[in-house]
Design a protein around this motif. Structure first.
Motif, PDB file in Angstrom:
ATOM      1  N   TYR A   1       8.376   9.647  -5.051  1.00 21.35           N
ATOM      2  CA  TYR A   1       8.660  11.048  -5.364  1.00 21.35           C
ATOM      3  C   TYR A   1       8.626  11.804  -4.037  1.00 21.35           C
ATOM      4  CZ  TYR A   1       7.821   9.722 -10.184  1.00 21.35           C
ATOM      5  OH  TYR A   1       7.884   9.120 -11.413  1.00 21.35           O
ATOM      6  N   VAL A   2       9.667  12.554  -3.766  1.00 23.17           N
ATOM      7  CA  VAL A   2       9.853  13.154  -2.452  1.00 23.17           C
ATOM      8  C   VAL A   2      10.136  14.644  -2.583  1.00 23.17           C
ATOM      9  CG1 VAL A   2      11.321  13.189  -0.403  1.00 23.17           C
ATOM     10  CG2 VAL A   2      10.695  11.002  -1.441  1.00 23.17           C
TER      11      VAL A   2
ATOM     12  N   TYR B   1      10.209  -6.429  -0.126  1.00 25.26           N
ATOM     13  CA  TYR B   1       9.342  -6.172  -1.273  1.00 25.26           C
ATOM     14  C   TYR B   1       8.670  -4.802  -1.210  1.00 25.26           C
ATOM     15  CZ  TYR B   1       5.467  -7.456   1.854  1.00 25.26           C
ATOM     16  OH  TYR B   1       4.571  -7.517   2.897  1.00 25.26           O
ATOM     17  N   LYS B   2       8.779  -4.099  -0.070  1.00 27.47           N
ATOM     18  CA  LYS B   2       8.077  -2.834   0.097  1.00 27.47           C
ATOM     19  C   LYS B   2       8.920  -1.598  -0.208  1.00 27.47           C
ATOM     20  CE  LYS B   2       4.868  -4.331   3.741  1.00 27.47           C
ATOM     21  NZ  LYS B   2       4.425  -4.093   5.137  1.00 27.47           N
ATOM     22  N   TYR B   3      10.185  -1.601   0.185  1.00 33.53           N
ATOM     23  CA  TYR B   3      10.919  -0.338   0.131  1.00 33.53           C
ATOM     24  C   TYR B   3      11.140   0.104  -1.323  1.00 33.53           C
ATOM     25  CZ  TYR B   3      15.429  -2.619  -0.937  1.00 33.53           C
ATOM     26  OH  TYR B   3      16.462  -3.306  -1.533  1.00 33.53           O
TER      27      TYR B   3
ATOM     28  N   TRP C   1       0.858  -1.184   0.000  1.00 36.59           N
ATOM     29  CA  TRP C   1       0.000   0.000   0.000  1.00 36.59           C
ATOM     30  C   TRP C   1       0.895   1.235   0.000  1.00 36.59           C
ATOM     31  CZ3 TRP C   1      -4.527  -1.424  -1.335  1.00 36.59           C
ATOM     32  CH2 TRP C   1      -5.034  -2.649  -0.908  1.00 36.59           C
ATOM     33  N   PRO C   2       0.757   2.112  -1.006  1.00 36.62           N
ATOM     34  CA  PRO C   2       1.627   3.297  -1.079  1.00 36.62           C
ATOM     35  C   PRO C   2       1.665   4.100   0.209  1.00 36.62           C
ATOM     36  CG  PRO C   2       0.368   3.067  -3.099  1.00 36.62           C
ATOM     37  CD  PRO C   2      -0.161   2.025  -2.157  1.00 36.62           C
ATOM     38  N   HIS C   3       0.513   4.189   0.907  1.00 33.89           N
ATOM     39  CA  HIS C   3       0.480   4.998   2.125  1.00 33.89           C
ATOM     40  C   HIS C   3       1.521   4.544   3.135  1.00 33.89           C
ATOM     41  CE1 HIS C   3      -1.192   7.308   5.497  1.00 33.89           C
ATOM     42  NE2 HIS C   3      -0.981   6.218   6.204  1.00 33.89           N
ATOM     43  N   GLU C   4       1.720   3.232   3.253  1.00 32.73           N
ATOM     44  CA  GLU C   4       2.671   2.740   4.256  1.00 32.73           C
ATOM     45  C   GLU C   4       4.084   3.206   3.934  1.00 32.73           C
ATOM     46  OE1 GLU C   4       4.245  -1.483   6.209  1.00 32.73           O
ATOM     47  OE2 GLU C   4       2.759  -1.490   4.584  1.00 32.73           O
ATOM     48  N   VAL C   5       4.471   3.128   2.665  1.00 38.60           N
ATOM     49  CA  VAL C   5       5.807   3.569   2.257  1.00 38.60           C
ATOM     50  C   VAL C   5       5.938   5.083   2.434  1.00 38.60           C
ATOM     51  CG1 VAL C   5       7.532   3.492   0.425  1.00 38.60           C
ATOM     52  CG2 VAL C   5       5.825   1.659   0.608  1.00 38.60           C
ATOM     53  N   GLU C   6       4.886   5.808   2.071  1.00 39.74           N
ATOM     54  CA  GLU C   6       4.904   7.270   2.217  1.00 39.74           C
ATOM     55  C   GLU C   6       5.040   7.669   3.681  1.00 39.74           C
ATOM     56  OE1 GLU C   6       1.971   7.774  -1.661  1.00 39.74           O
ATOM     57  OE2 GLU C   6       1.215   8.110   0.366  1.00 39.74           O
TER      58      GLU C   6
ATOM     59  N   ALA D   1       5.160  10.658  -2.275  1.00 40.09           N
ATOM     60  CA  ALA D   1       4.136   9.911  -2.999  1.00 40.09           C
ATOM     61  C   ALA D   1       4.797   8.698  -3.634  1.00 40.09           C
ATOM     62  CB  ALA D   1       3.477  10.766  -4.067  1.00 40.09           C
ATOM     63  N   VAL D   2       4.098   7.579  -3.585  1.00 39.96           N
ATOM     64  CA  VAL D   2       4.648   6.323  -4.075  1.00 39.96           C
ATOM     65  C   VAL D   2       3.733   5.741  -5.136  1.00 39.96           C
ATOM     66  CG1 VAL D   2       5.109   3.916  -3.421  1.00 39.96           C
ATOM     67  CG2 VAL D   2       5.957   5.779  -1.995  1.00 39.96           C
TER      68      VAL D   2
END
Length: 551
Positions: free
Chosen positions: A498-499, A523-525, A464-469, A482-483
């Motif tokens: 994108y940071v 698998y997430k980062y 889920w992009p939110h977790e990485v963000e 944003a991922v």
């Protein structure tokens, strides 16, 4: 009976908050008419140095309605509104309804291609727009074959300003295009009788509001008089706002949040509506100091901009006793920072264009919990008469498990304008598919994790992009992130971030990738990071991941 059918969230409602809503008016126009009768000379709109009373607003919208009807505007016809947060928007909205028609909302930030699509889709017979936008873009759009518009009214944002604010209008002049009707002149010369108003049925369409829906394709939600009246009163009754307390329109009025959470809320409260043309932190702060509004709802980006305005502190916003945040996710750490810098707690509000704004809100006096596993701040409890179910493959999931949120209630639109296939896909017998993925905890608090379309599938693992963000924004140099998914020959998909960095700080792409790698499963980062000056957002503050995917 599933756990969702038992509605555990009702037990979290504060004492004195009703479990259901007894709607006072069948339409926003009826609420407006009641305000005119009750206090005709009281302030209805405050716009820089000008005040419009309820009777003056009534007179101005009568003029628009009379003109439309005289020019053949029939019940069900569309009046396109292409305006910012100006008095003309409210005048046109009411004028369309008094003429028996529908207000079709068009973003004034639209480019020619987007305006061409809106005019072709809505097929309006009349249009009310900003004069500069008409001259620069709309005139050419209306010159194309197949145009249905035969009445054009223009207004200047300078109308009603004794001395235009240079921060917004430096060098601006009123254009007064000769091939259109000037709204100010029309109202000043009007001395006739308004058309006989036939009260609309609650199920009749009142507004066409643009939405990307769950597929990203342009479409318009058909918001009814009843759904809008219900949610305008929901804002009032849920928050406990008192009649006459000023309302600050921070969100754009051409978006459902500003429409319902500012304009229509002011109608049911009989309160002054404070307008500032568009959002500028310094201008908004001056409006708060001058008019002392008690309530506003805005995207988190607006609150961040206010907090970043030099010299701003809690005293500047002291009158805003209720501050709602919606339109985009509110990270817990950002909420804490804004509360510390501006004072006042941000109450989350959640909904869609298709739901006429709110389906969930955090009640005043309560603080939204943070989900311990996802780190997401709750979007609140379902509001009056609203049922929400979390589904996976069409079946309710157990409490605490993630699935798609499906919502039903009196505020839900009947469908999309001229989009039967999309209507059938989203508006089902069981409720409206939101396209948002989230969960409910045992106490009935809801959490939105991400959009279902934003899910990243890395070798079969869900990311889920939110977790990485969230991990990225915990880095001291990161302001926002944003991922999105990128193609990966080995995993199928991987993550790319994108940071945007905090002013005066520094961090490299490699440093940020390593920072995430130390805190997340392999698998997430993100495999790639790009540092940008700012993330693309809509006028309402929503992150535009689609724009990033195309880069």
């Amino acid at each position: 009976m599933s756990v969702y059918e038992r509605r555990p969230w009702l037990a979290r409602y504060p004492p004195g908050l009703a479990r259901t809503l007894r709607r006072e008016h069948d339409s926003p126009a009826a609420a407006f008419a009641a305000a005119v009768r009750a206090a005709p000379g009281a302030a209805a709109i405050r716009y820089f140095g000008t005040t419009l009373s309820w009777s003056e607003l009534d007179h101005a919208s009568d003029a628009v309605a009379a003109l439309l009807v005289a020019r053949g505007f029939a019940p069900g016809d569309r009046l396109a509104l292409c305006l910012q947060n100006d008095p003309a928007f409210v005048i046109g909205l009411l004028g369309a309804w008094k003429a028996g028609g529908v207000a079709a909302l068009v973003s004034p930030m639209s480019k020619q291609r987007e305006l061409e699509f809106a005019v072709a889709d809505y097929a309006p017979t009349a249009l009310l727009a900003l004069d500069d936008l008409y001259e620069e873009v709309i005139r050419a759009v209306l010159a194309r074959p197949g145009n249905t518009v035969h009445t054009v009214i223009t207004a200047s944002p300078l109308d009603g300003q004794p001395q235009p604010d240079g921060r917004l209008f430096d060098g601006a002049v009123a254009r007064r295009p000769g091939d259109t009707l000037d709204l100010g002149a029309l109202v000043a010369s009007y001395a006739g009788s308004p058309p006989a108003l036939v009260p609309p049925r609650p199920d009749e369409v009142a507004v066409l509001a643009p939405s990307s829906g769950t597929t990203g394709a342009p479409k318009a939600a058909m918001l009814t008089h009843g759904s809008l009246a219900h949610n305008a009163q929901t804002y009032r009754d849920w928050t406990g706002l008192r009649p006459g307390e000023p309302i600050l329109a921070t969100a754009p009025l051409f978006h459902v949040t500003g429409l319902v959470g500012a304009v229509l809320l002011a109608f049911v409260l009989r309160s002054p509506l404070v307008l500032t043309h568009r959002f500028h932190p310094g201008v908004v702060l001056d409006a708060v100091r001058a008019h002392r509004p008690a309530f506003t709802v805005a995207a988190v980006t607006a609150y961040i901009a206010l907090a970043d305005e030099p010299g701003t502190g809690p005293a500047d916003l002291a009158s805003l006793r209720l501050r709602l945040c919606g339109g985009s996710p509110l990270p817990p750490e950002v909420a804490d920072r804004i509360e510390a810098e501006l004072g006042g707690y941000l109450h989350n509000v959640y909904g869609q264009t298709e739901s006429s704004s709110p389906t969930h809100m955090v009640p005043p006096g309560l603080r939204a919990p943070v989900h311990p596993d996802t780190g997401v701040l709750s979007v609140g409890l379902p509001v009056f008469d609203t049922a929400v179910t979390v589904l996976d493959e069409g079946r309710p999931v157990p409490v605490g498990e993630i699935g798609e949120l499906m919502t039903s209630g009196p505020q839900i639109a009947p469908g999309y304008w001229r989009r039967p296939a999309e209507t059938a896909e989203v508006f089902t017998a069981a409720g409206m598919r939101t396209g948002d993925v989230g969960l409910m905890d045992p106490d009935g608090w809801f959490y939105v994790v991400d959009r279902s379309t934003d899910l990243i599938n890395a070798a079969g693992y869900k990311v889920w992009p939110h977790e990485v963000e969230q991990v990225l924004t915990q880095h001291p140099a990161v302001r926002e992130a944003a991922v999105v998914a990128i193609a990966d020959d080995y995993r199928g998909q991987s993550t790319r971030a994108y940071v945007a960095l905090q002013p005066g700080t520094g961090a490299t792409e490699v440093e940020l990738i390593e920072y995430c790698r130390r805190q997340m499963a392999a698998y997430k980062y993100p495999r790639e990071v790009e540092i940008v000056t700012a993330l693309p957002r809509t006028a309402t503050g929503k992150l535009m991941r689609r724009a990033l995917r195309g880069r």
